[in-house]
Design a protein around this motif. Sequence first.
Motif, PDB file in Angstrom:
ATOM      1  N   LEU A 177       4.264  -4.900   0.276  1.00 33.69           N
ATOM      2  CA  LEU A 177       4.422  -4.121  -0.899  1.00 33.69           C
ATOM      3  C   LEU A 177       3.365  -3.769  -1.149  1.00 33.69           C
ATOM      4  O   LEU A 177       2.695  -2.830  -1.883  1.00 33.69           O
ATOM      5  CB  LEU A 177       5.735  -4.499  -1.077  1.00 33.69           C
ATOM      6  CG  LEU A 177       7.004  -3.975  -0.849  1.00 33.69           C
ATOM      7  CD1 LEU A 177       7.991  -5.696  -1.836  1.00 33.69           C
ATOM      8  CD2 LEU A 177       7.507  -2.824  -0.827  1.00 33.69           C
ATOM      9  N   ALA A 178       2.702  -5.051  -1.465  1.00 35.09           N
ATOM     10  CA  ALA A 178       1.326  -5.128  -2.219  1.00 35.09           C
ATOM     11  C   ALA A 178       0.305  -4.351  -1.430  1.00 35.09           C
ATOM     12  O   ALA A 178      -0.595  -3.964  -1.973  1.00 35.09           O
ATOM     13  CB  ALA A 178       0.406  -6.350  -1.463  1.00 35.09           C
ATOM     14  N   ASN A 179       0.085  -4.005   0.253  1.00 37.24           N
ATOM     15  CA  ASN A 179      -0.454  -2.947   0.533  1.00 37.24           C
ATOM     16  C   ASN A 179      -0.084  -1.753   0.580  1.00 37.24           C
ATOM     17  O   ASN A 179      -0.721  -0.521   1.217  1.00 37.24           O
ATOM     18  CB  ASN A 179      -0.217  -3.712   1.888  1.00 37.24           C
ATOM     19  CG  ASN A 179      -1.451  -4.977   2.169  1.00 37.24           C
ATOM     20  OD1 ASN A 179      -1.930  -5.579   1.398  1.00 37.24           O
ATOM     21  ND2 ASN A 179      -0.810  -5.778   3.318  1.00 37.24           N
ATOM     22  N   ILE A 180       0.711  -1.445   0.002  1.00 32.71           N
ATOM     23  CA  ILE A 180       1.039  -0.167   0.046  1.00 32.71           C
ATOM     24  C   ILE A 180       0.085   0.941  -0.611  1.00 32.71           C
ATOM     25  O   ILE A 180      -0.823   0.338  -2.068  1.00 32.71           O
ATOM     26  CB  ILE A 180       1.906   0.736  -0.939  1.00 32.71           C
ATOM     27  CG1 ILE A 180       3.602   0.153  -0.154  1.00 32.71           C
ATOM     28  CG2 ILE A 180       2.928   2.185  -1.222  1.00 32.71           C
ATOM     29  CD1 ILE A 180       4.908  -0.342  -0.908  1.00 32.71           C
ATOM     30  N   LEU A 181      -0.465   2.252  -0.051  1.00 29.32           N
ATOM     31  CA  LEU A 181      -1.621   2.586  -0.862  1.00 29.32           C
ATOM     32  C   LEU A 181      -0.580   3.803  -2.013  1.00 29.32           C
ATOM     33  O   LEU A 181       0.444   4.944  -0.833  1.00 29.32           O
ATOM     34  CB  LEU A 181      -2.250   2.925   0.123  1.00 29.32           C
ATOM     35  CG  LEU A 181      -3.510   4.739   0.273  1.00 29.32           C
ATOM     36  CD1 LEU A 181      -4.562   3.901  -0.870  1.00 29.32           C
ATOM     37  CD2 LEU A 181      -4.308   5.347   1.216  1.00 29.32           C
ATOM     38  N   ILE A 182      -1.521   4.071  -2.681  1.00 29.35           N
ATOM     39  CA  ILE A 182      -0.051   4.939  -3.921  1.00 29.35           C
ATOM     40  C   ILE A 182      -1.323   5.790  -4.298  1.00 29.35           C
ATOM     41  O   ILE A 182      -0.702   7.121  -5.140  1.00 29.35           O
ATOM     42  CB  ILE A 182       0.132   4.329  -5.335  1.00 29.35           C
ATOM     43  CG1 ILE A 182      -1.365   3.308  -5.581  1.00 29.35           C
ATOM     44  CG2 ILE A 182       0.896   2.990  -5.050  1.00 29.35           C
ATOM     45  CD1 ILE A 182      -0.872   2.781  -7.575  1.00 29.35           C
TER      46      ILE A 182
END
Length: 559
Positions: free
Chosen positions: A220-225
């Motif tokens: 989840l922390a690595n999601i590119l937004i």
Amino acid sequence: MTQTDIQIAQAATLNKIQDIALKVGLTDEQIEPYGHYKAKLTMDALKSLETKEDGKLILVTAINPTPAGEGKSTVTIGLADALSRLGKQTMIALREPSLGPTMGIKGGAAGGGHAQVVPMEDINLHFTGDMHAITTANNALSAFIDNHLHHGNELEIDTRRILWKRVVDLNDRSLRHVNVGLGGPMQGVPREDGFDITVASEIMAILCLAKDLKDLKNRLANILIGYTAKKKPIFVRDLEVEGALTLLLKEALKPNLVQTLEHTPAIVHGGPFANIAHGCNSILATQTALKLADYTVTEAGFGADLGAEKFLDIKVPQLGKAPNAIVVVATIRALKMHGGIPLKALNDENPVAVAEGFANLKKHIFNMKAYGIPVVVAINAFVSDTEAEIDIVKEYCEAIHVPVALTEVWEKGAAGGFLLAEKVITAIEAEETHSFTPLYDVAELSVPEKINKIVKNIYGGRQANFTKKALNQIKTIEENGWEKLPICMAKTQYSLSDDPHSLGAPTGFDVTIRELVPKLGAGFIVALTGDVMTMPGLPKYPAALKMDVGENGEAIGLF
């Protein structure tokens, strides 16, 4: 009068979920019941299984389908019931249905006839709340992004370069493109946005690929937004909200235990779309079934060019276990469609069209065998099939030395799947001559090379062409060091090509890649082709028109 799927399911006598758990060695303390007939497995239960040896894995896939689907889930369930009746300790690992297709045209994902997982209406509707948790976590992230913009945008996110969208678990075309933040300074920052269907959310893919809570949080922390104006990538970890998102998902991460009509234990968990995402149930579901049973039967969405390819090239490396056999489901109806017959005439006998359409099945068979895994063909029987049409398929399969079995599990349950089960067991027991070979080396090939491998080897095409936008995105991917990820193709399910009207086994075609989206939390790059929508629409006469609820709360018209 023939009973409907829901009538069959509602007439069934179910065992208490504690008894189903006991069949595979799980105690009352290792499950968390949701009523009498469904439960979640505890994380402690999953941890206690880690040292157990894996059983055999059977993957069920299919040819390119008609709009109604070809019954992969039905065959999966019927095959598992047949294996169980033959004395094999068996479990099923399936995806959860989405309300979009359930209320649209395709239907649910709980099987059909006398090969169903139950309680069918619960599974097809709200089940244990996993879809709602994923929807909530996804939309919470959207709210956090817009809140950050409203309070000064410290990260300097470019509102024109935000990748993250909102989701809803329904087919709602009017939400594909929306404007948010309208109404003045107190209502937020105006920008363009859009909705995907929940099962297309990267959070769904992440839930299905996460191995535990820690892995879930890291993904989840690595999601590119999105990006800044200078094209610097911005991640969830930059917003510092991965902990909150994990909290919303901690119960949804636990696999769901149910049963079949014949009381075979089944884990139903996760449900990414196969023509948008990777189309497989969760790693935790499959791993758990492999530890608890001698035979695990699972399925991958749509045809083998989508779900099975992604299962083998995206899921298997993370699962650490390749299938011991692959079942390719074919129907006479779909073969006639690939032989050039219009949908309205598929119930008419036409052995010539079946023979013409066999090219599609043959391509899928050879694709799966190229991975080094034995293949068995299941002819999923429909009442309109004729003996002459069935004989054509058997004859053609025997000519290319592929085992084939007429499968009548919709009508007969396990009894209609014994022949298929026996052929699958035989294929697995002779498996020592096979070894799994992935389609491509993830680390060694570039993004265009991996895509071309899929286009040429799996689809039978000539090459992939890239739009200017896609080429620019490849450059961004390479500059950021994201190129060593597998490819998740977003393509029509109806054809081996990117043209849904090109049926059979077309050759010499090009596939246009219009856009590439890095899904860094999930750990793959989505390549969008054709006009595949991440938010489907409803048909003119959706299945919802037939749905109702009785005076005692029983579902009506749910297939």
